[in-house]
Design a protein around this motif. Sequence first.
Motif, short mmCIF file in Angstrom:
data_model
loop_
_atom_site.label_atom_id
_atom_site.label_comp_id
_atom_site.label_asym_id
_atom_site.label_seq_id
_atom_site.Cartn_x
_atom_site.Cartn_y
_atom_site.Cartn_z
N CYS A 672 0.83 -1.21 0.00
CA CYS A 672 0.00 0.00 0.00
C CYS A 672 0.87 1.26 0.00
CB CYS A 672 -0.92 0.00 1.22
SG CYS A 672 -2.30 -1.17 1.10
N VAL A 673 1.88 1.27 0.85
CA VAL A 673 2.77 2.42 0.90
C VAL A 673 3.54 2.56 -0.41
CG1 VAL A 673 4.80 3.39 2.03
CG2 VAL A 673 2.99 2.33 3.40
N ALA A 674 4.03 1.43 -0.94
CA ALA A 674 4.80 1.47 -2.19
C ALA A 674 3.94 1.97 -3.34
CB ALA A 674 5.35 0.07 -2.51
N LEU A 675 2.68 1.55 -3.40
CA LEU A 675 1.79 1.98 -4.47
C LEU A 675 1.49 3.47 -4.34
CD1 LEU A 675 0.28 0.84 -6.90
CD2 LEU A 675 -1.67 0.40 -5.40
N GLN A 676 1.34 3.95 -3.10
CA GLN A 676 1.09 5.38 -2.90
C GLN A 676 2.29 6.20 -3.35
OE1 GLN A 676 -1.79 6.55 -1.43
NE2 GLN A 676 -1.20 8.70 -1.63
N LEU A 677 3.49 5.77 -3.02
CA LEU A 677 4.69 6.50 -3.42
C LEU A 677 4.87 6.46 -4.94
CD1 LEU A 677 7.13 5.23 -0.63
CD2 LEU A 677 6.02 7.48 -0.78
N SER A 678 4.55 5.33 -5.55
CA SER A 678 4.69 5.23 -7.00
C SER A 678 3.73 6.16 -7.71
CB SER A 678 4.47 3.78 -7.44
OG SER A 678 4.51 3.66 -8.84
N ALA A 679 2.47 6.19 -7.25
CA ALA A 679 1.48 7.06 -7.88
C ALA A 679 1.81 8.54 -7.68
CB ALA A 679 0.09 6.75 -7.31
N ALA A 680 2.44 8.89 -6.53
CA ALA A 680 2.81 10.28 -6.27
C ALA A 680 4.12 10.67 -6.96
CB ALA A 680 2.94 10.50 -4.76
N PHE A 682 7.13 9.80 -6.07
CA PHE A 682 8.23 10.00 -5.13
C PHE A 682 9.20 8.85 -5.33
CE2 PHE A 682 5.82 12.63 -1.68
CZ PHE A 682 5.58 13.61 -2.63
N ASP A 683 9.94 8.90 -6.42
CA ASP A 683 10.76 7.75 -6.81
C ASP A 683 11.87 7.44 -5.81
OD1 ASP A 683 9.10 7.75 -8.91
OD2 ASP A 683 10.58 8.33 -10.43
N SER A 684 12.49 8.46 -5.27
CA SER A 684 13.58 8.23 -4.32
C SER A 684 13.05 7.58 -3.05
CB SER A 684 14.27 9.55 -3.99
OG SER A 684 14.83 10.12 -5.16
N ASP A 685 11.95 8.11 -2.52
CA ASP A 685 11.35 7.52 -1.33
C ASP A 685 10.90 6.08 -1.60
OD1 ASP A 685 11.75 9.86 0.02
OD2 ASP A 685 9.74 10.64 -0.40
N LEU A 686 10.38 5.86 -2.80
CA LEU A 686 9.92 4.51 -3.17
C LEU A 686 11.09 3.54 -3.19
CD1 LEU A 686 7.82 2.49 -4.22
CD2 LEU A 686 8.24 3.38 -6.53
N SER A 687 12.20 3.97 -3.75
CA SER A 687 13.38 3.11 -3.80
C SER A 687 13.86 2.74 -2.41
CB SER A 687 14.50 3.80 -4.59
OG SER A 687 15.66 3.00 -4.63
N ALA A 688 13.87 3.72 -1.51
CA ALA A 688 14.30 3.45 -0.14
C ALA A 688 13.33 2.51 0.56
CB ALA A 688 14.42 4.77 0.62
N TRP A 689 12.04 2.74 0.38
CA TRP A 689 11.03 1.89 1.01
C TRP A 689 11.12 0.45 0.49
CZ3 TRP A 689 7.83 1.81 5.00
CH2 TRP A 689 6.77 0.90 4.99
N PHE A 690 11.33 0.31 -0.82
CA PHE A 690 11.42 -1.03 -1.41
C PHE A 690 12.65 -1.76 -0.86
CE2 PHE A 690 11.83 -4.37 -4.46
CZ PHE A 690 10.56 -4.58 -4.97
N SER A 691 13.75 -1.05 -0.73
CA SER A 691 14.97 -1.67 -0.21
C SER A 691 14.81 -2.06 1.25
CB SER A 691 16.15 -0.70 -0.38
OG SER A 691 17.33 -1.26 0.15
#
Length: 1018
Positions: A672-680, A682-691
């Motif tokens: 859910c968080v990753a999908l929210q970051l992707s839609a917004a 926020f690529d850098s935040d998404l990369s950190a969250w995924f890692s």
Amino acid sequence: MAEFDEASEQGWMVERPFSSDMGSFVDEPMGAAMFVDRARIVRRLIEAATSAGIAFVCAPKGFGKTAILLQCAASIRTSSTTYSGKPARSVALIGGASLSAPDLFERMEQARMDCEHPEGAVLLIDGVPACTDSEAEQFIRRMRTYREHSMTIIVACTPPARPIINAVGDSYKMSAATLKVQPAEYAKWAKALVISPTLDVYQLTLGIPALVSALGSLAAGEGGDEHLDCAVADLYSEVLAEVARIGGSLSRLMPLLILLEAGRIADLERVGMRVAGPVLRRLIREYPVFHFDEDDQSFSCLGTHAGVPMRVLRSTICADHPELLTKAIRIHLSANRVDAAIELMEQSCTADQILEMVGSYPVAFTLAGRSSFVRTAVAILDAEAAAQIDVGVIAALYLSSLSSGDYRLARSAARMLCRRASEIEESIDPKDWACVLAARQLWASCTGIDLPELSGDYLRHAIDDRARLLLEHARSERELLAQGSADVRDVPALSAAQITGQAQLNLIDVLSALDGLVQTSIVAGELAIRDDDRLLSDLTRVLTTRKLAPIAARARAVASLRRLFAGMPVVDERAFCDMITVAVRESDLEMQLFFMVADGWQSLAVNQLVNGRFRAQQVLRLAASEHSFIRRWAELLERTAIVLNSSRVTLREEAESLNLSHLADDPAEAWCVALQLSAARFDSDLSAWFSLNRATLLDEGFRPVVRLALALAAARSAALRRLIPTDLAASYLFQTDEETGGSLPSGANIDLVSGIVEIGQLEIKLFGGFQISRNGHHLTSRIWHRKKAGILAARLTLSLGAFVGRHVLSQELWPSADMRHARQSLYTATSALRAALGQVKGGPQYLLTQGEGMALNTNYVYSDTAEFDVLAREILLQRTGSTPRPVLDACLKLEQLYQAPLYVPGTADITFFTRMRDSYASRFADCMVRGMELAFEDEDLVVASWLAEAAFKLAPRREDVLRWVMRILSETGRKREVVDLYSAHLQYLERDLHHEPDRETVRVYEQVMSSGGLRAFQ
């Protein structure tokens, strides 16, 4: 010497000189097969008979004994020398079956005296009459005497003459098996009788000459299977009459085998009928008229199962031997061949006999999917008789009510079982009662259907495979709904034979197979589902026909679930809703929640975003903490719906408030968080969250639902899809290929329209004219010689999915006729329409009638108007916030579909057609306006111009169309055309309507004329 010819195996005494031309005197008892040369058998018989002096050919009627004797006579008479080197011998033929024993002896003596050289003569006797012991001894002495005088005797007889054959121990015996058509000689038979090479000869006939002869008519089309069935029924009738005359064990065994049709000899022992070895060997040796496998002691009858002649024969056996009917039914039920037992019961049993069988086997009927048979058998009882029925019948009614969804009747049956609990142990087998208790566990959530508790001694050793499998299904279903996975053991595959009716349906196998299919869908994410999808569709049809509504709803829901998670088009939008209804009726909260969240995902797939989010919120509100699997699905569903239906500004605001420093508690939160970051974005935040949450995000059990979410999120999940490891990409992305049957490509939603197209076999087009195609082939005007048939088809197409009353159709198609003549004309037009569509009994039913209504069958009929409705709904009801591309694609499809205004006939009352034509034209213009608006906002002027041209061509006087056309022309630098259009519109309003343009139109025109920009085509 005088010879005698035979007119049949039953006896003939027409005297005439012998001739080597057999066709000049044979009355063809076996038709053309009489002339098939059987030289090998004839030579073998003559040699053996000459050596032994006496030979017997023993076989039932139909094995060609007469033909063999006639060919022996011809062979001996036409030979230049005998096998001993002497001149050709005299031959005498006697038909003895219709004679008395003294008459036969007299004819034998007369034949011997008529021979010029009796010591070298051959006496052929076709048929032995019924003889007393003294007459049999006299017959044997006479044959031995003739043999002592160097005469050769060949006797053709049936098995009742076996005592005579056994008494002449030094004779040669030819059995019935020897007379069968052998593979080495079959080519002669096929050529003489013109037998089709595609026939399975030995499966159909066992090589019995009379049946092989019947294949000639089957191949030539002279009666088809019925001709062969008649020959089989005649053969069995003769055999039954023969064994009935001699009595004994065979006279009871053979009718029973014919009633059973197929099975194993061991099945007979289930009801206390032991078949002694000598009796079975005698059956195989003397009457080889059954398929028999000595390895597993199985047998089967010849002939078509549903053939009328064999059904008549079995009815006759039931009437003559009612005790065998009861035994046959019990044997079928004991061997779990319920369909065969029901067929016998429906054909020959009284209502009381049927109830007795239902009470004796209370579980078998329901587990075979025949609950409706039980309910029908009980429904005819009045109140007094119903109160006195056997407790086994009540148990059967309890099970059948549960499987058919009649829970009110199940509660009544449960109360009756509780009141009569003392009778259960005496009347119901413990293993059957254990199955009833196991079935209660399947509907554990239902209230008011509790069963009485019985003694432990009664149930100590009652569990059998049926009860064990039912309990296993109940356990695995609970685990699937609670945890999302289960240890589903021994899962059978869906059997095409069961579903198509070639084998008996087994509800335990069906339920277990559905468990396995759900498991592979939601855990393994199986994509190759084409075969299972077809089988599930067929299974649903079978279950619906048998009125097993809850199980049919389950099969539909499983099919839709598999299609959803394989990314295939939605073809049954009501499947999940109907299953939710079943769950509510059963008070099964877990099943209700599971299919509610599945319905939410399907809603997203068909762009019903609000409904999808609503379903997610429902589940989250109702699901308890133990429903963790369902809650995770609902959380991801809600987030996906929000992402699809929110602006990027809103998504960015929500993403900024997320706490990205903690680890996610479960895969649902992580995605859910990753999908929210992707839609917004926020690529850098998404990369950190995924890692940070990589292990949780890549949880194997959560991949199928994530794959669906990523596909539905389309472009807004693009950044997230790029982070998925390459080696796992196939598990998270739908691939479009032939093996999976098509799927959701990234960035596109499920194509609902394509799913509708796949259903129909008949295609009707009404835009731009009337046109019908079946399986891709146009139905030409030749078959539409009745104009009203075509108008009727067009009228029903415009009401596709609904029944139209005959009264309405009569008034519209024949407005000037009185009602009686109009109804007669409607009947004629209906018949002509069925003929034009190619509707036949047993085939697809394109035209349906119900009461006073008529309709086209949506299962087989597709129309361009139906596709128009789907596309228009998708365009006009599109929710805001989602990407415009699917709507623009739908607009382009609609523009291509709407080739011209709707067809309007030239006769009859065309009021309805003109109203529908105007309605479709208006909706088409509305859709084009919606498409121009979205294309203009998306700066896609190519699509906008294309849609503008289509809209203006159809509705040049609509001012909303005019306004968008002016905007688009202005943006493409064509202001001069804007002036011309607006001037022409003003002239039209002033000249024809005496009216002024709308203020909004004037404002748009002034805005267009004051602007000075020019956009290039994208």
